[in-house]
Write an enzyme that holds these catalytic residues in place. Structure first.
Site, short mmCIF file in Angstrom:
data_model
loop_
_atom_site.label_atom_id
_atom_site.label_comp_id
_atom_site.label_asym_id
_atom_site.label_seq_id
_atom_site.Cartn_x
_atom_site.Cartn_y
_atom_site.Cartn_z
N LEU A 87 -5.24 69.82 37.27
CA LEU A 87 -3.93 69.95 37.90
C LEU A 87 -3.88 71.34 38.53
O LEU A 87 -4.46 72.29 38.01
CB LEU A 87 -2.80 69.81 36.87
CG LEU A 87 -2.63 68.45 36.19
CD1 LEU A 87 -1.52 68.53 35.14
CD2 LEU A 87 -2.32 67.36 37.20
N ASP A 88 -3.18 71.45 39.66
CA ASP A 88 -3.03 72.75 40.29
C ASP A 88 -2.32 73.72 39.35
O ASP A 88 -1.58 73.30 38.45
CB ASP A 88 -2.23 72.62 41.59
CG ASP A 88 -2.94 71.79 42.63
OD1 ASP A 88 -4.19 71.67 42.54
OD2 ASP A 88 -2.27 71.25 43.52
N LYS A 89 -2.50 75.00 39.60
CA LYS A 89 -1.94 76.05 38.74
C LYS A 89 -0.47 75.83 38.44
O LYS A 89 -0.03 75.94 37.29
CB LYS A 89 -2.15 77.41 39.40
CG LYS A 89 -1.54 78.58 38.64
CD LYS A 89 -1.73 79.89 39.38
CE LYS A 89 -1.05 81.03 38.66
NZ LYS A 89 -1.21 82.33 39.39
N THR B 161 1.36 73.03 39.02
CA THR B 161 1.74 71.64 38.74
C THR B 161 1.78 71.47 37.23
O THR B 161 0.86 71.90 36.53
CB THR B 161 0.76 70.65 39.37
OG1 THR B 161 0.79 70.79 40.79
CG2 THR B 161 1.11 69.22 39.01
N ARG C 215 0.12 66.92 47.60
CA ARG C 215 0.75 67.95 48.45
C ARG C 215 0.32 67.78 49.91
O ARG C 215 1.14 67.90 50.83
CB ARG C 215 0.38 69.32 47.92
CG ARG C 215 0.86 69.56 46.49
CD ARG C 215 0.17 70.75 45.83
NE ARG C 215 0.47 72.00 46.53
CZ ARG C 215 -0.13 73.14 46.26
NH1 ARG C 215 -1.08 73.19 45.33
NH2 ARG C 215 0.20 74.24 46.92
#
Length: 337
Positions: free
Chosen positions: A151-153, A155, A250
């Site tokens: 997961l993105d930082k 998110t 995104r």
């Protein structure tokens, strides 16, 4: 059925040696050698695999092969004897984890915002990987400390981690075959009239190297979405990933001209609707991350086969934003009609 035939699979971070043996699957007929190895061992990057081949670390039917594009016929015996670089000596760190589920094979966590999943450029430690090594030191024997997906930082939400090599290999294969369900909730900018499916390839941005973009030469990327709630100039949406490209949701939402609230990288800058209250204006300006949360995860347990499902409640910042948007919509309902 798990068709990976493996004679030996071990990754030792201290000794930095790996030895892998497999049989090329009949279904891999016609694929290049580097493609076959990438499919058999998805824990290792394409660039690392290519380097192994070029450096004579891969043998086919007992003979060293240095051509990554060599076509396979199916049934060949592969053997890899290689080394892992020093940078994989990650350090264990006592970083709290919000554990949703754990057994001897897998671990499911609810990731908070601001926490990077894996060490990389600019983030050598302080990541989920470092926390995993402290919580269960045995994952040091598993590639990437058992991390199956990221997961993105900023998110939030659910991630599954494998505690054994066998479980990781099976989970990665399940992910590739789209047998793991990952459902997200997001707040998008603009009025979305209905759900749909985005099928646009994603690759590295041509000029902004830290960004991804829809590009003709990118990798297949498929996102399904539906509208959960409509506000005046924003929409709460539920999304499911069929593929797992970097920044996929995104990028796809930005491509549709509906970037996520707070996602300044992909166009989600504050856009208060007409006659917005000071409360909403300030809330949109203060929302400093992409409004994206991995709310549901469903998979078959890699060892028992039991179908398991977990849910993570929406984080407070998104709950508050939804409430403010809802209040704004109700307050301006007469003007809308």
């Amino acid at each position: 059925m798990w068709r990976l035939v493996s004679c030996f699979l071990k990754k030792l971070f201290m000794a930095q040696q790996i030895e892998l043996s497999s049989t090329v699957l009949d279904s891999q007929l016609g694929l290049r050698l580097d493609q076959v190895i990438a499919e058999l061992y998805p824990d290792y990057s394409r660039s690392r695999i290519k380097e192994w081949i070029l450096n004579g670390m891969v043998s086919v039917e007992g003979k060293i092969v240095t051509k990554p594009r060599l076509k396979m016929m199916g049934g060949e015996e592969l053997h890899i004897c290689a080394e892992i670089e020093d940078e994989v000596r990650w350090v264990a760190q006592d970083i709290p984890l919000n554990i949703v589920y754990e057994d001897d094979e897998i671990l499911v966590i609810n990731k908070p915002r601001g926490l990077v999943v894996h060490p990389g450029a600019g983030t050598p430690d302080g990541t989920i990987l470092n926390a995993l090594l402290h919580h269960c030191p045995e994952v040091a024997e598993v590639p990437r400390a058992g991390i199956v997906h990221r997961l993105d930082k900023d998110t939030t939400g659910l991630m599954v981690v494998a505690k054994t090599i066998q479980s990781q290999t099976r989970l990665v294969r399940a992910l590739q075959k789209r047998k793991i369900t990952r459902e997200y909730e997001a707040i998008a900018i603009g009025k979305m009239t209905g759900g749909g499916r985005v099928e646009k390839p994603i690759g590295r941005h041509a000029t902004k190297r830290i960004c991804m973009a829809v590009t003709e030469n990118g990798k297949e990327a498929i996102t399904r979405y539906r509208v959960a709630e409509r506000f005046r100039e924003h929409t709460r949406i539920i999304l499911r990933l069929e593929t797992g490209r970097t920044h996929q949701i995104r990028v796809h939402m930005s491509y549709m001209s509906h970037p996520l609230v707070g996602d300044v990288i992909y166009g989600g800058r504050p856009r208060p609707p007409k006659h917005a209250s000071d409360e909403l204006i300030q809330a949109l300006r203060a929302f400093d991350r992409q409004a994206l949360h991995a709310r549901m995860l469903r998979l078959a347990h890699p060892i028992t086969g039991e179908v398991m499902e977990w849910h993570a409640p929406l984080p407070n910042d998104m709950v508050v934003m939804n409430d403010i948007l809802r209040k704004d919509t109700e307050a301006n309902m007469e003007d809308e009609y």
